[in-house]
Design an enzyme around this catalytic site. Sequence first.
Site, PDB file in Angstrom:
ATOM      1  CD  GLU A  62     -40.729   5.674  75.735  1.00 45.81           C
ATOM      2  OE1 GLU A  62     -39.838   6.085  74.996  1.00 45.81           O
ATOM      3  OE2 GLU A  62     -41.260   4.565  75.596  1.00 45.81           O
ATOM      4  CG  HIS A  65     -42.248   0.560  74.325  1.00 46.14           C
ATOM      5  ND1 HIS A  65     -43.120   0.753  73.289  1.00 46.14           N
ATOM      6  CD2 HIS A  65     -41.263   1.478  74.167  1.00 46.14           C
ATOM      7  CE1 HIS A  65     -42.676   1.752  72.530  1.00 46.14           C
ATOM      8  NE2 HIS A  65     -41.542   2.202  73.049  1.00 46.14           N
TER       9      HIS A  65
END
Length: 239
Positions: free
Chosen positions: A156, A84
């Site tokens: 992302e 992430h």
Amino acid sequence: MHGSKTMVRSLLEGILAGSSAGGHADLAVFPPFAYLSLTESILSGTHVLWGGQTLNPNAHGAHTGETSGGMLTDMGCRYVLVGHSERRSIYAESDDDVALRFKAALAAGLEPVLCVGETREEREHGQTEAVVGRQLDAVTGSVGIQAFSRAVIAYEPVWAIGTGLTATPEQAQAVHRFIRDKMTALDVTIAGQLRILYGGSVKGSNAAELFTQSDIDGGLVGGASLTAEDFLAIYRAVA
Ligand code: PGA
């Protein structure tokens, strides 16, 4: 790092009440480690799966404060997020670290959700594909394409995470297409079946348009997953 026992309980109960097995989409939640046990007790036997937000690349040993893939499996996790952008930027996880964690997740029987994405500066310098390509190569080069028959990719863009700025459906689709093509060059079948999620300020009002793009297979939702009502608006948008 959001939530409390009370919040997690009401969030999960709300999500369960507002969704169904065989409904609009497959659902998974990624609570902080501290709430995995509570999550397991609420979601076991339901249609909602769960996962961890990261894992240590080592299988066990003296790593105070860390959580292994085997521990996540033990807590009933099916998935784990790997790489992430907050792990990459705040906790300095390099592409190689991310590859090691991806490998450790597979070894523990987890399905890794590999997060990739460029910063605003990288996009402005026309480096989006170079950055995302490099992040993917680090993992495919280490574990091989076959590993992606049991993995998910989440695109992302860093500039869209938690900022309220969403990539336009066209911007997101272009990068998703790039990712799909890159994986197709390695294995057509695996690339065709691979789920590529979009993350970055997904909400009820923009989800439907994002999800209609041909290479966007779902969403990885941050801020809008903190209340059942906001999250369910996205779930319903899948229909
Ligand atoms: P956001 O977060 O939906 O709040 O932008 C996405 C993420 O953290 O993965």
